[in-house]
Structures are given as structure tokens and as C-alpha cells.
Design an enzyme around this catalytic site. Sequence first.
Site, PDB file in Angstrom:
ATOM      1  N   SER A 199      -3.998  -2.938  -0.598  1.00  0.00           N
ATOM      2  CA  SER A 199      -2.939  -3.742   0.087  1.00  0.00           C
ATOM      3  C   SER A 199      -3.427  -5.084   0.410  1.00  0.00           C
ATOM      4  CB  SER A 199      -2.239  -3.010   1.142  1.00  0.00           C
ATOM      5  OG  SER A 199      -1.544  -3.733   1.758  1.00  0.00           O
TER       6      SER A 199
ATOM      7  N   THR B  48      10.325  -7.665 -12.050  1.00  0.00           N
ATOM      8  CA  THR B  48       9.721  -8.564 -12.082  1.00  0.00           C
ATOM      9  C   THR B  48       8.624  -9.126 -11.173  1.00  0.00           C
ATOM     10  OG1 THR B  48      11.824  -9.821 -13.066  1.00  0.00           O
ATOM     11  CG2 THR B  48      10.138 -11.476 -12.568  1.00  0.00           C
TER      12      THR B  48
ATOM     13  N   GLY C  30       0.914  -1.379   0.076  1.00  0.00           N
ATOM     14  CA  GLY C  30      -0.006  -0.156  -0.041  1.00  0.00           C
ATOM     15  C   GLY C  30       0.821   1.318   0.082  1.00  0.00           C
ATOM     16  N   THR C  31       1.853   1.126   0.750  1.00  0.00           N
ATOM     17  CA  THR C  31       2.699   2.344   0.947  1.00  0.00           C
ATOM     18  C   THR C  31       3.260   2.951  -0.507  1.00  0.00           C
ATOM     19  OG1 THR C  31       3.565   1.856   3.023  1.00  0.00           O
ATOM     20  CG2 THR C  31       4.996   3.147   1.908  1.00  0.00           C
TER      21      THR C  31
ATOM     22  N   HIS D 176      -2.272  -7.216   2.714  1.00  0.00           N
ATOM     23  CA  HIS D 176      -2.195  -7.708   4.081  1.00  0.00           C
ATOM     24  C   HIS D 176      -3.247  -7.338   5.045  1.00  0.00           C
ATOM     25  CE1 HIS D 176      -0.054  -4.615   6.527  1.00  0.00           C
ATOM     26  NE2 HIS D 176       0.115  -4.079   5.313  1.00  0.00           N
TER      27      HIS D 176
ATOM     28  N   GLN E  63      -7.529   0.517   3.792  1.00  0.00           N
ATOM     29  CA  GLN E  63      -8.117  -0.016   4.997  1.00  0.00           C
ATOM     30  C   GLN E  63      -9.671  -0.454   4.558  1.00  0.00           C
ATOM     31  OE1 GLN E  63      -7.492  -1.064   8.182  1.00  0.00           O
ATOM     32  NE2 GLN E  63      -5.465  -0.450   8.190  1.00  0.00           N
TER      33      GLN E  63
ATOM     34  N   ASN F 251      -7.206   4.359   9.382  1.00  0.00           N
ATOM     35  CA  ASN F 251      -6.767   3.053   9.828  1.00  0.00           C
ATOM     36  C   ASN F 251      -6.735   3.120  11.540  1.00  0.00           C
ATOM     37  OD1 ASN F 251      -4.621   5.223   8.920  1.00  0.00           O
ATOM     38  ND2 ASN F 251      -3.160   4.333  10.254  1.00  0.00           N
TER      39      ASN F 251
ATOM     40  N   CYS G 108       3.028   7.104  26.021  1.00  0.00           N
ATOM     41  CA  CYS G 108       3.898   7.988  26.712  1.00  0.00           C
ATOM     42  C   CYS G 108       5.370   7.564  25.963  1.00  0.00           C
ATOM     43  CB  CYS G 108       3.797   7.566  28.256  1.00  0.00           C
ATOM     44  SG  CYS G 108       4.597   9.175  29.164  1.00  0.00           S
TER      45      CYS G 108
HETATM   46  N1  PLP Z   1      -2.578   3.240   3.983  1.00  0.00           N
HETATM   47  C1  PLP Z   1      -3.385   2.796   5.099  1.00  0.00           C
HETATM   48  C2  PLP Z   1      -4.724   3.404   5.386  1.00  0.00           C
HETATM   49  C3  PLP Z   1      -3.111   1.761   5.945  1.00  0.00           C
HETATM   50  O1  PLP Z   1      -3.710   1.360   7.006  1.00  0.00           O
HETATM   51  C4  PLP Z   1      -1.730   1.268   5.401  1.00  0.00           C
HETATM   52  C5  PLP Z   1      -1.133   0.096   6.402  1.00  0.00           C
HETATM   53  O2  PLP Z   1      -1.382   0.280   7.824  1.00  0.00           O
HETATM   54  C6  PLP Z   1      -1.077   1.782   4.423  1.00  0.00           C
HETATM   55  C7  PLP Z   1      -1.728   2.868   3.746  1.00  0.00           C
HETATM   56  C8  PLP Z   1       0.366   1.224   3.990  1.00  0.00           C
HETATM   57  O3  PLP Z   1       0.156  -0.366   3.572  1.00  0.00           O
HETATM   58  P1  PLP Z   1       1.477  -1.303   3.557  1.00  0.00           P
HETATM   59  O4  PLP Z   1       1.415  -1.803   4.949  1.00  0.00           O
HETATM   60  O5  PLP Z   1       0.949  -2.173   2.638  1.00  0.00           O
HETATM   61  O6  PLP Z   1       2.494  -0.458   3.140  1.00  0.00           O
END
Ligand code: PLP
Length: 475
Positions: A295, A333, A167-168, A297, A275, A247, A421
Site C-alpha cells: 500500500s 481506469t 492494501g485492503t 500510504h 507494513q 501493524n 475503554c
Molecule cells: N494490512 C496491514 C498490515 C495494514 O497495516 C493496513 C493498513 O493499516 C492494511 C493492510 C490496509 O491498507 P490500506 O489502508 O491501504 O487499505
Amino acid sequence: MNNLLRTYINRMSRLAGVSITRRHLDILEFTYDFYRKNRVGPLYQNLKKHIGATKEEIDAIFPNGLNSVYTWVGIPIQTPDLGCKPITQIKVDDYREVYFDYNSTTPLRKEIIKALLDFFCEKRAYGNPSSGSALGERAYLIINDARTKIAELLKVKSRNIIFTSCGTESNNLAIKGLAFKRLNEKGKILTTKIEHPSVLNSLKYLQTLGFDIEYIDVLPDGIVDPNEIKRRIDKNVFLIAVMAVNNEIGTIQPIGEIGKIAKERNIPFFVDAVQAFGKIPLNPAELNISVMSISGHKIYAPKGIGAIYIEDNLKLSPLLHGGDQEFGLRAGTENVSYIAALGLAAQIAYAEMISENQRLFSIQKEFLNRLLAIEPNIIVNGSLDKRLPNNLNIGFPDIDGGSLLLSLNQIGVYVSAGSACNAGSGEISRVIRALNVDAKKYGVIRFSFGLNTSNEDINYLFKYLPKILTKLRNE
Ligand code: PLP
């Protein structure tokens, strides 16, 4: 220093806003090692004796003395000072591991494990999908099948789906990919204060290149007001970026309304749907979404696989340069087995969406009722109605979120904290801050549920939670 420790330290330093020097790393590495071996003992003397650390150097990384040490290493050290509170240990006679952190990540579901085993053991599909051989074609067809599955679920063309590593990466590709097409003219991006760090930090980077970023407040219930977006649009805005589901608090944003506004003004609309995908229906064409990231996972596929939807005729600069995989937008790839897993996980998530959401709704309701029965003064962060059924983000009055997280961790219950904290800084999550929650009063914990959440899990938590809260308040 091992990678796990380095990652942990980096995360803590980000939360605490501390930039870590080589010397800090030496001190922290020694400290972790010291407590792993000794649990208690004269840390400061040992730091001085073994690595020659001066008081000034130690103070620089542990500004609140042992309270800071405690939060860095996550073990209980009792001090009379206020600030970070110690965790509490209670005896359990029926220890079990309970996972309430599905918004963070999910385990592989059994259908995915089977598909991966088949892929590696039976299918002989290890060929390079770009090679012209029959073996390569077998791999290519597997990718194609996953692309088609995801496209059908989203009601788009398969040509619009690009596979990425997570996702990132999808978020980076969407934001930078569009911005890099405008390096000469620059312009403004409208977004919200509660986006994921992969969006916020990409935007922060673009700011260093001269782009203008405008961050919109959310309402106290964690929802973005579409009218506020409308008001903020000016001639410089070339992108609107709003996540579908948050998230931390699970709030579902009015994506359709924002998409309509973006469409009227002819501005591309990017949605981080990491999400949301597989949990709520998403139809990019109907919602006027131009780019959307997902994403694996979060929906029981492996970590390290993602995808991005890009509408026809929208031009993005690739971030990786190399071969012409993924229609020239993502060189490298392809991770064939994980792509297949993502396609299958998406298909199952859509098939089960209604029934699973109903099940999760009743878990959410029961969980909240039981919480209110023992803790009538808790607050629920974010709208309860416009929210995923698998999320409850709770503020516990007069509790340190980090202490509660670690105390639960000790009895095998895994959750996330939204205020803790951390490293002596009293760090509060950006999302919780955006809601104007009194973070001095409330310790924030995210409980998130999923496929394996059972009544036994919930009973286990509620057997011990009252005792933990009482002890934390009295210690
Ligand atoms: N965007 C949101 C809203 C997420 O919750 C997350 C992961 O926690 C990501 C992006 C990033 O996805 P990834 O962990 O696959 O890089």
C-alpha cells in the site's frame, strides 16, 4: 449526520462489538452535537426532551452510564465509577504537533508532492491509459514505469504487479480471488490470529460461504511458529495467509520459513506486506511468496493506492468486473498519478532503507531507554529483536490506554491505542489479546516513528509524559 461522525461511530461500534440501530445513531448524533455545543450539561434530560429517547434506549447504547458516553464522545466526564477513566489536561507552554503514528499512515514526502505537482501541472498526462491516442499512451507509459520500478525492487516481472486502490483491496483480491476459484470444492485457509482486519474480515466472509478457516496462535512475543503451521496443514488447506509485519506490534514474521513449508506442500502462500514493503527487503521468489499486497500510504505516497504481486500461473478471480485493465484482474481506469507516486515512493524507500532503518533503530533505542527511566515497569509488547525499528508498542501499568491517548492528543502528540475503554466495553485489540497481555493491568499505546521524527519531538513528549501519567494515576 456528517461522514466523519458516521465513520467514527462505525469504528467505535466495531471496537465495542455493538451493532448500531437507527435509534442508536439518533442518540449518538444528538450526544455529539450536545457536547460540541455545551461541553457539560444534563445530557439525558435533553435526549428525552429533544428526541424523545427513553431510559431503556439510552441504556442500550450507554451501558455504563456516563462512562460510556465519555468514551463514545472522547471528552472528559468525571464519574466516581470505576471503568473508563477520564483524560487529563495539562498546561503546555510550547505546544507543538508531534506525530508518532507512522504505522497508521504517513504524510506525503516532498519528492512525492513535487512529482504529483509535476504530473498535474506540467506533464499533461490526463489521457486515459487505455485509449489509443498519444495522450493516452503518455499515461500508459507512466503506469508502466511505476510497474517496472516496483517489479525491479521485488526482483519479479512487471507482468506480476497489479495496481489496486489500497492494501485492503489487495488483501481482498488475494484471498477472495483465490477462494472464488474454488466455490464448488471449498477447502481450508490457514492463517494467524494477528492479521489485519482486511484479511480477517475477508476470511470471516468466506466462512459464511462455507470455507473453513483455521486461526493459529502466535507465540507470546508475537511471532508465528512455522512448525505450528506445518503441524496444521492437512489435505484441505489450499492457502496459507501470514502477514510479513504486524501493524500494531511491528513484529517481523519468519516469512521465508513459512514460504518453504508452503512450497514443499505445494500450497499458495499469501503475504500481507503492507507494513513491511519499503522497510525490509522482500523477494517473493526467494521467500516462496505466491501473492503479496502493498500500500502507498505507509511509505509516504498518497492514501488510496496499492498493488499486489501475483506469481506466474496462479489464477485469481477478479473482484471488479468491467474493462480489461491490469491484465483483466482489476477493472477500472487506473489512478495514474497515484500509481506514479507509489512507484517513486517505493524507489526512494528502497534507496534509503539501510540508512533510514539505522536512524530509526537509534530513535527506538533512545525512546525506550527514556521510557524505562521514567517508567521502569512498562512492558514492550512483541519481540524487540524481530521487529521494525520504527515501532514500539508499550504497556503502561495501571493506566487506561484510551485516557493516555486522549491526554497526549490534547498536547498535540498523536499515537494509537491497543487497549482502551472504548464505548464502555473495555475493548482490547485482538493482537494484544493474542499475546496474553494482562490488559486489565496495562494500557497499551503504539508509538511509531518515521521520516520527520526528530529529537525535539521526543524531548517534547518526555517533558510532559511523566506529569500526564502521574495525573492519570491519581485522578
Ligand atoms: N494490512 C496491514 C498490515 C495494514 O497495516 C493496513 C493498513 O493499516 C492494511 C493492510 C490496509 O491498507 P490500506 O489502508 O491501504 O487499505
